[in-house]
Design a protein around this motif. Structure first.
Motif, mmCIF file in Angstrom:
data_model
loop_
_atom_site.group_PDB
_atom_site.id
_atom_site.type_symbol
_atom_site.label_atom_id
_atom_site.label_comp_id
_atom_site.label_asym_id
_atom_site.label_seq_id
_atom_site.Cartn_x
_atom_site.Cartn_y
_atom_site.Cartn_z
ATOM 1 N N SER A 175 -0.925 -9.021 4.417
ATOM 2 C CA SER A 175 -1.329 -7.827 3.663
ATOM 3 C C SER A 175 -2.172 -8.208 2.458
ATOM 4 O O SER A 175 -3.041 -7.451 2.033
ATOM 5 C CB SER A 175 -0.106 -7.027 3.239
ATOM 6 N N ARG A 218 -16.053 3.224 4.245
ATOM 7 C CA ARG A 218 -15.063 3.408 5.321
ATOM 8 C C ARG A 218 -14.299 2.131 5.605
ATOM 9 O O ARG A 218 -13.109 2.148 5.883
ATOM 10 C CB ARG A 218 -15.763 3.930 6.573
ATOM 11 N N ALA A 263 -11.630 1.830 2.984
ATOM 12 C CA ALA A 263 -10.492 2.705 3.245
ATOM 13 C C ALA A 263 -9.631 2.147 4.379
ATOM 14 O O ALA A 263 -8.402 2.160 4.321
ATOM 15 C CB ALA A 263 -10.980 4.111 3.573
ATOM 16 N N ALA A 264 -10.298 1.623 5.429
ATOM 17 C CA ALA A 264 -9.547 1.106 6.574
ATOM 18 C C ALA A 264 -8.688 -0.093 6.184
ATOM 19 O O ALA A 264 -7.505 -0.190 6.545
ATOM 20 C CB ALA A 264 -10.527 0.726 7.686
ATOM 21 N N VAL A 287 -5.707 1.083 4.274
ATOM 22 C CA VAL A 287 -4.675 1.676 5.138
ATOM 23 C C VAL A 287 -3.884 0.567 5.831
ATOM 24 O O VAL A 287 -2.646 0.604 5.881
ATOM 25 C CB VAL A 287 -5.320 2.635 6.166
ATOM 26 N N ALA A 321 -1.446 -0.933 3.475
ATOM 27 C CA ALA A 321 -0.278 -0.077 3.271
ATOM 28 C C ALA A 321 0.656 -0.147 4.475
ATOM 29 O O ALA A 321 1.880 -0.205 4.317
ATOM 30 C CB ALA A 321 -0.731 1.364 3.019
ATOM 31 N N VAL A 322 0.073 -0.176 5.688
ATOM 32 C CA VAL A 322 0.907 -0.246 6.893
ATOM 33 C C VAL A 322 1.708 -1.540 6.901
ATOM 34 O O VAL A 322 2.915 -1.553 7.200
ATOM 35 C CB VAL A 322 0.010 -0.133 8.147
ATOM 36 N N ALA A 353 -2.152 4.099 -0.917
ATOM 37 C CA ALA A 353 -2.414 5.301 -0.108
ATOM 38 C C ALA A 353 -3.372 6.228 -0.855
ATOM 39 O O ALA A 353 -4.335 6.742 -0.269
ATOM 40 C CB ALA A 353 -1.092 6.012 0.177
ATOM 41 N N ALA A 377 -6.826 4.701 -0.789
ATOM 42 C CA ALA A 377 -7.458 4.830 0.528
ATOM 43 C C ALA A 377 -8.066 6.222 0.673
ATOM 44 O O ALA A 377 -9.196 6.380 1.142
ATOM 45 C CB ALA A 377 -6.429 4.572 1.629
ATOM 46 N N LEU A 378 -7.303 7.209 0.210
ATOM 47 C CA LEU A 378 -7.784 8.590 0.276
ATOM 48 C C LEU A 378 -9.058 8.748 -0.551
ATOM 49 O O LEU A 378 -10.067 9.308 -0.094
ATOM 50 C CB LEU A 378 -6.683 9.506 -0.248
#
Lengths: 538, 216
Positions: free
Chosen positions: B79, B96, B99-100, B103, B106-107, B170, B173-174
């Motif tokens: 991570s 993009r 952002a990816a 995400v 975060a996952v 999160a 990312a938004l």
């Protein structure tokens, strides 16, 4: 001296009169005033507890309060005075108000964080108020384990939560100041052109930022240990109570420097202004501030000479504690050298500052006695210790707070206070302070232990003197409240620079406009360009 | 000047954008310094307790799940890689991609928490939770209880920081997906990255202390 800001720009006070405009402000000057009101409230709470303590100690018998109540009284006095008055006293009010002004910035680096720190302070204060209403806490401000974790039946968790929370307000204040001093200085304001007040707050902020988290986590561990009955401090559970004391004093000794370093900054500004001479040995003053902050981190063990720590650790801590005396003495020497051949004026701020020097020296020198291993065995946990730290924290930090209050009051409010009353107030405070606390040195030396509400009758004379002094001291605190309040409406208008002082804060109107300066100031010379013998604008 | 609204005030007290960015980054580093001391208390407590209960800590250290701990270490280190890639994407203005990567970070953080939660559940079933459910009755029980006390406080505090980090990521990312950041302005992502790497570094110390040193 010219006034940089445009005349007629609205001041930070007239920028908005609603409660909302104050509670949502990001102006460092307004936040400073919010802090000022809050710490005044807590000062009065803690002073009320002190008044009860002194009243009880008028007689050898315990006739006013029982022993449990007495324990709660000195605990609330200590907790509130230390964390809710002394720690934020000068930094959060005058530091907040003046640092951006002194370095020629529009605001601190993080105005929202600054406001948040006040709300956090208020939340922590709320916990303390709830603690008091619920019935108080009786552990002493030191929260020693295993008493706090196992045996006390008072509201320990509420109280430590309050202190835990308020810690973050001082972390955020310290963080803000460090970044502000690094990043926000006006063009030409080099590090060695910074006023000593700013340097003092820089050193203080380092201590705040590095020491406070340790206290926070230690208090959290106390709360967990008390809740769950497991933890690393209780010897019955395999823990180590000395570990608690190490962690507690790792914060709480440097905390003394959080209180005294800003005070030194104030006194440096005032002494040089009212001697009309540049401060003597500017660079040494800077280095000694930093040295006190640094060495102050390595002396905590002198609180534990008799608690069973290793004898060799005791010797090292004793030596390091002596070492702190050197930069402290450099500062005292340099202040007196600044006075030498200066055109000394005895205005009220100066009287407080001179009082500071005497009382700080007294507190510092008795600190040397206490740092000596053998002497400490005799003196520890007696009133000698109580007198020693009150000379530093009240005689030092609070005198300097009042010095700052009188020095910058015209800048903060735009009004002058009646000078005669102010000088009288300073003298009453000095006399009252010495009458309160000097007898406690003697009582302690003769063996009167601290934290008891009954005592052998032979100590009564000294205690009566002390309680009488507390009344005088109380008058000394009340007087400024009255005439400063009066001056808010009736005082003469101060003008930008009533003292003829150097420093950027005096080059903008009083009270300053929201963004401090009409155009970013440019600094072209060293601080304290006073001419000895000259009147410089007076 | 003073007549301006308070929101305009906060935006303009810096001289320029560069000053604002340097100040923010510097502030974050100082905040992380306070965090080091915050956790430092617990590491000091661990050291002292370990010296005083050396045998018990060796016994207790065999009750943690080294396999899951190691997997989690791999997850968290990965991570940090994805976070670094997100910061990189942000700094060159790839909206993009940034952002990816956020995400994905975060996952991975959620995966770490899930594995950690499973471990805690296992500890609960084995009665290794001091104060609440402690059933260990072998030799040196008080020392073993101290070990698990520190284990839960330290991994718990770490997980709390991680949870905050996931929430912040999160949000970032938004914002990144909505095009709030550019090559010129992406300070919040840099700050989030600093915080996330710090959490990672804390775990790098927790992992050997609780999973490795007692095993031989």
């Amino acid at each position: 001296m010219t006034t940089i800001a445009a005349e007629g720009a609205p001041s930070y006070i007239s920028a908005g009169y609603t409660l909302r405009s104050w509670l949502t402000t990001r102006d460092h000057k307004r936040i400073a005033l919010l802090y000022g009101v809050s710490i005044l409230f807590f000062f009065l709470v803690a002073a009320a507890a002190a008044a009860m303590i002194r009243l009880e100690l008028l007689t050898p018998a315990g006739d006013l309060v029982d022993d449990d109540t007495y324990n709660k009284l000195f605990t609330v006095h200590g907790v509130v005075m230390v964390w809710f008055f002394l720690i934020p006293s000068i930094p959060s009010t005058f530091g907040n108000f003046l640092i951006p002004l002194m370095i020629g910035a529009k605001d601190v680096a993080f105005p929202r964080l600054n406001l948040a720190s006040w709300y956090i302070y208020t939340l922590g204060g709320l916990f303390v108020v709830v603690t008091l209403i619920a019935g108080g806490v009786d552990t002493g401000w030191t929260f020693y384990t295993p008493y706090t974790t196992m045996f006390s039946n008072s509201h320990v968790i509420l109280a430590v939560t309050g202190v835990f929370i308020v810690g973050f307000s001082s972390i955020f204040t310290g963080l803000n100041f460090i970044v502000t001093v690094h990043q926000m200085r006006a063009p030409g304001m080099t590090w060695f052109r910074l006023p000593l007040f700013v340097w003092a707050h820089y050193a203080t902020s380092l201590v705040m930022v590095l020491a406070t988290p340790v206290l926070a986590m230690t208090l959290a561990l106390i709360a967990i240990e008390r809740l769950l009955g497991v933890g690393i401090f209780d010897p019955a559970l395999g823990g180590d109570p000395l570990l608690f004391q190490h962690l507690f004093w790792f914060y709480s000794h440097p905390a003394v420097y959080i209180m005294i370093l800003p005070a030194m900054g104030v006194v440096s500004e005032v002494i040089t202004c009212f001697s009309r001479k540049p401060v003597f040995g500017y660079q040494f003053m800077v280095y000694s501030l930093l040295a006190i902050a640094a060495v102050g981190f390595m002396v905590w063990g002198h609180h534990m000479f008799v608690s069973g720590q290793s004898m060799y650790a005791g010797m090292v801590f004793s030596l390091l504690s002596f070492l702190v005396a050197i930069p402290s003495a450099i500062k005292v020497f340099n202040w007196t050298a600044t006075l030498y051949k200066g055109s000394v004026r005895f205005d009220a701020p100066m009287l407080y500052a001179l009082g500071f020097i005497g009382l700080f020296m007294m507190g510092g020198i008795t600190g040397i006695w206490l740092a000596a291993l053998a002497a400490d065995v005799h003196l520890t946990d007696t009133y000698f210790v109580v007198a020693h730290f009150h000379y530093i924290m009240v005689g030092g930090a609070v005198m300097a707070f009042f010095s700052a209050l009188h020095f910058w009051w015209p800048k903060v409010t735009g009004r002058l206070y009646p000078d005669g009353w102010a000088r009288a107030g300073a003298i009453v405070m000095f006399v009252g302070f010495n009458l309160t606390f000097f007898p406690q040195y003697i009582a302690g030396y003769l063996g009167m232990p601290r934290r008891y509400h009954v005592y052998p009758p032979e100590f009564q004379v000294l205690n009566v003197l002390s309680s009488g002094g507390a009344v005088v001291l109380g008058v000394g605190y009340l007087l400024p409240l009255l005439y400063l309040w009066w001056s808010l409406r009736r005082g003469r208008l101060a003008g930008a620079n009533p003292w003829g002082a150097t420093g950027l804060e005096w080059q903008t109107p009083s009270p300053p406009p929201t963004y401090n300066f009409a155009s970013a100031p440019r600094v072209e010379g060293p601080p304290y360009a006073y001419q000895a013998g000259g009147t410089d604008g007076r | 000047m003073a007549a301006e609204g308070t929101s305009a005030m906060a935006a303009s007290h810096f001289a320029d954008a560069e000053q604002r960015e340097t100040a923010a980054t510097f502030g974050m580093w100082i905040f992380l310094a306070t965090e080091v001391l915050f956790f430092g208390v617990l590491f000091a407590g661990y050291t002292v307790s370990r010296v005083q209960h050396a045998e018990a800590f060796i016994l207790a250290g065999r009750h943690t799940d080294v396999l899951l701990g190691s997997i989690n270490t791999a997850v968290l280190l990965t991570s940090s890689l994805t976070m670094a890639l997100a910061v990189r994407a942000g700094s060159v203005g790839w909206r993009r991609s940034c952002a990816a990567w956020l995400v994905l970070t975060a996952v991975l953080g959620v995966a770490f928490l899930a594995i950690k939660g499973y471990e805690w559940h296992e500890d609960w079933l084995q009665g290794l939770v001091p104060g609440l459910r402690f059933a260990y009755s072998g030799p040196d029980a008080p020392g073993v209880e101290l070990f698990f006390f520190l284990y839960f406080v330290m991994t718990g505090l770490h997980a709390l920081h991680l949870t905050i980090g996931i929430l912040v990521i999160a949000v970032m990312a938004l914002l990144a997906a909505r095009g709030r950041f550019s090559a010129a302005y992406h300070t919040p992502i840099v700050l989030t990255g600093l915080y996330w790497h710090f959490i990672d570094v804390v775990w790098i110390f927790l992992y050997p202390l609780f999973y490795l040193v007692s095993r031989s």
